[in-house]
Design a protein around this motif. Sequence first.
Motif, PDB file in Angstrom:
ATOM      1  N   UNK A 143       0.810  -1.171  -0.015  1.00 15.62           N
ATOM      2  CA  UNK A 143      -0.043   0.017   0.032  1.00 15.62           C
ATOM      3  C   UNK A 143       0.945   1.648   0.038  1.00 15.62           C
ATOM      4  N   UNK A 144       2.276   0.966  -0.367  1.00 18.41           N
ATOM      5  CA  UNK A 144       2.958   2.272  -0.477  1.00 18.41           C
ATOM      6  C   UNK A 144       2.485   3.447  -1.550  1.00 18.41           C
ATOM      7  N   UNK A 145       2.288   4.477  -1.104  1.00 16.04           N
ATOM      8  CA  UNK A 145       1.816   5.442  -2.092  1.00 16.04           C
ATOM      9  C   UNK A 145       2.744   6.437  -2.208  1.00 16.04           C
ATOM     10  N   UNK A 146       3.998   6.641  -1.596  1.00 15.96           N
ATOM     11  CA  UNK A 146       4.939   7.540  -1.596  1.00 15.96           C
ATOM     12  C   UNK A 146       6.230   7.017  -1.064  1.00 15.96           C
ATOM     13  N   UNK A 147       7.518   7.653  -1.569  1.00 10.80           N
ATOM     14  CA  UNK A 147       8.638   7.172  -0.896  1.00 10.80           C
ATOM     15  C   UNK A 147       8.609   7.155   0.630  1.00 10.80           C
ATOM     16  N   UNK A 148       8.870   6.555   1.478  1.00  9.50           N
ATOM     17  CA  UNK A 148       9.030   6.520   2.815  1.00  9.50           C
ATOM     18  C   UNK A 148       9.906   5.263   3.660  1.00  9.50           C
ATOM     19  N   UNK A 149      10.272   5.888   4.705  1.00  9.84           N
ATOM     20  CA  UNK A 149      11.010   5.085   5.367  1.00  9.84           C
ATOM     21  C   UNK A 149      10.089   3.893   6.536  1.00  9.84           C
ATOM     22  N   UNK A 150      10.619   2.592   6.307  1.00 10.00           N
ATOM     23  CA  UNK A 150       9.873   1.790   7.189  1.00 10.00           C
ATOM     24  C   UNK A 150      10.910   1.169   8.369  1.00 10.00           C
ATOM     25  N   UNK A 151      10.553   1.245   9.572  1.00 10.07           N
ATOM     26  CA  UNK A 151      11.650   1.121  10.531  1.00 10.07           C
ATOM     27  C   UNK A 151      11.039  -0.022  11.643  1.00 10.07           C
ATOM     28  N   UNK A 152      11.919  -0.968  11.876  1.00 15.98           N
ATOM     29  CA  UNK A 152      11.241  -2.193  12.595  1.00 15.98           C
ATOM     30  C   UNK A 152      12.093  -1.985  14.170  1.00 15.98           C
ATOM     31  N   UNK A 153      11.574  -1.598  15.110  1.00 11.59           N
ATOM     32  CA  UNK A 153      12.120  -1.264  16.695  1.00 11.59           C
ATOM     33  C   UNK A 153      11.882  -2.407  17.367  1.00 11.59           C
ATOM     34  N   UNK A 154      12.641  -2.480  18.597  1.00 15.30           N
ATOM     35  CA  UNK A 154      12.529  -3.225  19.634  1.00 15.30           C
ATOM     36  C   UNK A 154      13.095  -4.760  19.501  1.00 15.30           C
ATOM     37  N   UNK A 155      12.069  -5.688  20.207  1.00 13.74           N
ATOM     38  CA  UNK A 155      12.614  -7.017  20.327  1.00 13.74           C
ATOM     39  C   UNK A 155      13.047  -7.722  19.039  1.00 13.74           C
ATOM     40  N   UNK A 156      12.262  -7.729  18.161  1.00 15.65           N
ATOM     41  CA  UNK A 156      12.298  -8.369  17.119  1.00 15.65           C
ATOM     42  C   UNK A 156      13.424  -8.104  16.250  1.00 15.65           C
ATOM     43  N   UNK A 157      13.532  -6.705  16.458  1.00 18.92           N
ATOM     44  CA  UNK A 157      14.567  -5.909  15.521  1.00 18.92           C
ATOM     45  C   UNK A 157      15.950  -6.470  16.150  1.00 18.92           C
ATOM     46  N   UNK A 158      15.963  -6.881  17.712  1.00 17.60           N
ATOM     47  CA  UNK A 158      17.270  -7.185  18.216  1.00 17.60           C
ATOM     48  C   UNK A 158      17.484  -8.647  17.827  1.00 17.60           C
ATOM     49  N   UNK A 159      16.147  -9.514  17.677  1.00 18.47           N
ATOM     50  CA  UNK A 159      16.547 -10.817  17.644  1.00 18.47           C
ATOM     51  C   UNK A 159      16.728 -11.418  16.028  1.00 18.47           C
ATOM     52  N   UNK A 160      15.980 -10.628  15.161  1.00 16.57           N
ATOM     53  CA  UNK A 160      16.378 -11.069  13.807  1.00 16.57           C
ATOM     54  C   UNK A 160      17.352 -10.094  13.031  1.00 16.57           C
ATOM     55  N   UNK A 161      17.694  -8.919  13.787  1.00 15.73           N
ATOM     56  CA  UNK A 161      18.596  -8.174  13.087  1.00 15.73           C
ATOM     57  C   UNK A 161      18.720  -7.680  11.569  1.00 15.73           C
ATOM     58  N   UNK A 162      20.065  -8.037  10.989  1.00 14.54           N
ATOM     59  CA  UNK A 162      20.058  -7.772   9.428  1.00 14.54           C
ATOM     60  C   UNK A 162      19.105  -8.528   8.599  1.00 14.54           C
ATOM     61  N   UNK A 163      18.489  -9.528   9.165  1.00 13.25           N
ATOM     62  CA  UNK A 163      17.672 -10.525   8.262  1.00 13.25           C
ATOM     63  C   UNK A 163      16.456  -9.603   7.697  1.00 13.25           C
ATOM     64  N   UNK A 164      16.107  -8.531   8.693  1.00 17.18           N
ATOM     65  CA  UNK A 164      15.030  -7.576   8.177  1.00 17.18           C
ATOM     66  C   UNK A 164      15.294  -6.923   7.046  1.00 17.18           C
TER      67      UNK A 164
END
Length: 551
Positions: A143-164
């Motif tokens: 559903x992206x309608x414009x150029x934007x940044x998506x940021x993943x924060x918190x515990x999943x970011x720490x566990x999965x890291x660069x896989x995201x």
Amino acid sequence: MLRRNTRLFATFIKLSADRTCCHNAATSPVQPKSKLDIKDGPGLSHFLKDSHRKNKIFPAHADTHAYISTEELKGDGKKVMLTTFGCQMNVNDMELVRGLLLENGYVETKDESEADAVLIMTCSIRDGAEEKIWNRLKHLKRNQRKQRTVAVLGCMAERVKSTLLTTPGNLCQVVAGPDSYRDLPRLLALSRSGTKAMNVQLSFEETYADVTPVRVDASSKTAFVSIMRGCDNMCTYCIVPFTRGRERSRPIDSIIDEVRRLRDEGVKQITLLGQNVNSYRDTSESSISLGVHSKMVDGFSTVYGQKSGGRSFATLLDHVSRVDDEMRIRFTSPHPKDFPNDVIHLIKQRNNICNQIHLPAQSGDDGVLEAMGRGYTRDTYLSLVNHIRNTIPHVSFTSDFIGGFCGEREEAHQNTLSLMRQVEYSYCFVFPYSMREGTRAHRKLVDDVPEEVKSRRHKELTTLFREITLKKNLSRVGTKELVLIEGRAKRGENCMSGRTDGGIVVHIDREEKKIDIGDYVVAKITGATSQSMSGEFVSVSSLREYEHDLN
């Protein structure tokens, strides 16, 4: 404009992903065991090894400073959408993020289509929680309608890291762990130039003590106050020590300042938050001379050394409860091993410290408790329950339970059901076991309970606790309860809802009576379900008046 070397960063991301895969392969068990040696697997020293703390930030701060200006770190009115999944700790973390971003010139929006950046606070406690995040990321991409940044924060970011960052589809551009929220302005600035960026470095000191949280609903009369971060308990099923790091406590003076600010804003109830709140220990420089030593409850053990020095949770609770005797105080989540008498007696003595204690049991079977690394047996847990009940006769217990943990046989499950019947909890949070990669259970135990059995046991635990809570709630019909009004109920415009001292939701039909959010209302209980009670308005009161009338 920022410039980047696309090939360099693509290679760097790939190498980071490769290292993650190698690490997982190296630490996966060759032959899983059915019984856990609690000394095996990663311990607290895991966080001290340099090999686990390298390559957690890219691009590096030093490299960034060469081509990013101070002005480019500012939000300059750019719009951010903030979405939170998971526990109240995550809600509080997003309040910190909101405060940091607003201070740096960002503007919050609820409209996904106009957002320049979407930040998602994530949970990693179970597979289902992470699956929700992946689905959310795919939705944002579609559903992206414009150029934007998506940021993943918190515990999943720490566990999965660069896989995201390396997952096909370019689902997100920024990854930030629980201890790197101060770095978000830099990470977001980098993403605007097309550079993917990550900071998942865990900290030994970060408590965000100087950051003012910004609540999503400033008019709410209830608030959460974080008093510590991380966890040292290393329960075998739990990923939290690996996603939130070592336990460290926020200085007591900064907590008291926040509670006073909330009081001045009209807040009538605060909940002290932490992974293990009653092991709180302020060892900041201002507290060293006030060192105290507390004895662990008899029969309980821990994988780490006995904490000493500084100011304890009992001291914090004492100070917080004195800020305003008309402000209710709750706390979550404690560990059963850290309930010394001074905390129990303080709850009894102070009218504004709620007589609701969340006492996570997880299981009622000694074998399962040992495999979980909980540090107590069924009997020691029940001894603590009985001791608390003898001291605080009207205490309300709530708990957490896991159904279908590694090696749990039917007899063990029945032992958990019997514990529920014996304690008669006011509410329980029940979950089927979900193996998390990287935990001690993942390394040393076998997830050998079939999914259909987990599902059945989960259902039986849920059914039983609801039967118990229905019985307890029905027993309150005809009595009077003091309810702190938290908002309008979904039942209709004239119905307000709040909670009793014991944490039970009560719906009150206000009819022509004027009841406002934040009022203490005496209600006569007229009906009950397993989830809540109904009541008739009697009068507006206060903690002081209600206690006086009772006596």
